[in-house]
Design an enzyme around this catalytic site. Structure first.
Site, short mmCIF file in Angstrom:
data_model
loop_
_atom_site.label_atom_id
_atom_site.label_comp_id
_atom_site.label_asym_id
_atom_site.label_seq_id
_atom_site.Cartn_x
_atom_site.Cartn_y
_atom_site.Cartn_z
N ASP A 33 0.82 -1.06 0.12
CA ASP A 33 0.09 0.14 0.21
C ASP A 33 0.86 1.30 0.00
OD1 ASP A 33 -2.38 -1.34 0.16
OD2 ASP A 33 -1.73 -2.04 2.08
N GLU A 141 -8.90 -2.43 4.57
CA GLU A 141 -8.55 -1.67 5.93
C GLU A 141 -9.61 -0.77 6.48
OE1 GLU A 141 -3.66 -2.28 5.19
OE2 GLU A 141 -4.75 -0.40 4.63
#
Length: 245
Positions: A33, A141
């Protein structure tokens, strides 16, 4: 994917302009990420982007991956080792609490402190350069609340929050993120051997499927929905007292 990346880059440029800032920075962990975000902000601001590596009793391989991400995307990099800072602060807190320190909460408190020290470091550096702090949370997330409040969740903007982990991997491949970074097991680097999926109790692929409305095992569905409910406070505005009349 080319169009998606172009749209994100343009959005990043707009956010900086609207804020009256000069550029962008991101904490680079060695994970996928932050690697994708590093590449995006480098494209948005070739001369005013910064990747910050913040080792803290970290896996050496992860730090090598972080360095490789910065090198391959050609951005400016900075390393701030927080190991001693964390050790001194956490030890001092434990000492002051004495018998009131609850060992059963110790690992979580320790992990959250690591994330919040990194956040403080990023904002200190961002202030120096008049940059915005860019977050790395993806849709999985964000939905499950798998981030530390005022830690890695403490950022100015979130370019990946509407993209699943699968889509982030696809974006990483397009951006030519190093293959070892794309393939590694996701970890927040909060303690030795920690992995995201083991901690959450389900996989990113399963969460992605849930978010897309696909059928998943009931056990995983229950885990995901519980994580979402428990983390609602992380996504909502702070509750505040409203005066009557």
């Amino acid at each position: 994917m080319e169009q998606t990346v172009s749209e994100i880059v343009e959005w990043l440029q707009q956010q900086v302009k609207a804020a009256g800032a000069k550029g962008l920075l991101v904490g680079v962990s060695g994970g996928i990420d932050s690697a994708v975000v590093a590449n995006l902000i480098k494209r948005a601001f070739p001369e005013n982007s910064l990747g910050v590596i913040m080792p803290l009793n970290s896996d050496p391989e992860g730090m090598k991956h972080a360095e490789k991400v910065i090198d391959t995307c050609g951005m400016n990099g900075l390393t701030v080792d927080l190991t001693n800072t964390h050790t001194i602060l956490f030890s001092s807190i434990k000492e002051q609490l004495g018998d009131n320190f609850h060992e059963e909460n110790g690992r979580l408190a320790d992990a959250n402190l690591r994330a919040r020290l990194r956040m403080s470091t990023l904002y200190t550096i961002a202030t120096n350069y008049n940059y915005l702090v860019v977050g790395t949370d993806n849709a999985a997330e964000w939905y499950t609340g798998y981030f530390t409040k005022y830690g890695d969740g403490g950022v100015d903007i979130l370019p990946l929050v509407e993209f699943t982990k699968t889509e982030v991997r696809e974006m990483a491949a397009y951006l030519e993120v190093p293959e070892e970074v794309i393939q590694k097991k996701p970890s927040a680097d909060l303690w030795a051997g920690q992995t995201d999926e083991a901690e959450m109790g389900t996989s990113y692929n399963t969460i992605d499927a849930y978010l897309k409305g696909e059928t998943i095992p009931e056990q995983d569905k229950a885990i995901i929905e519980k994580l979402h409910r428990r983390s609602e406070h992380k996504r909502n505005p702070l509750p505040h007292f409203k005066r009557k009349g």
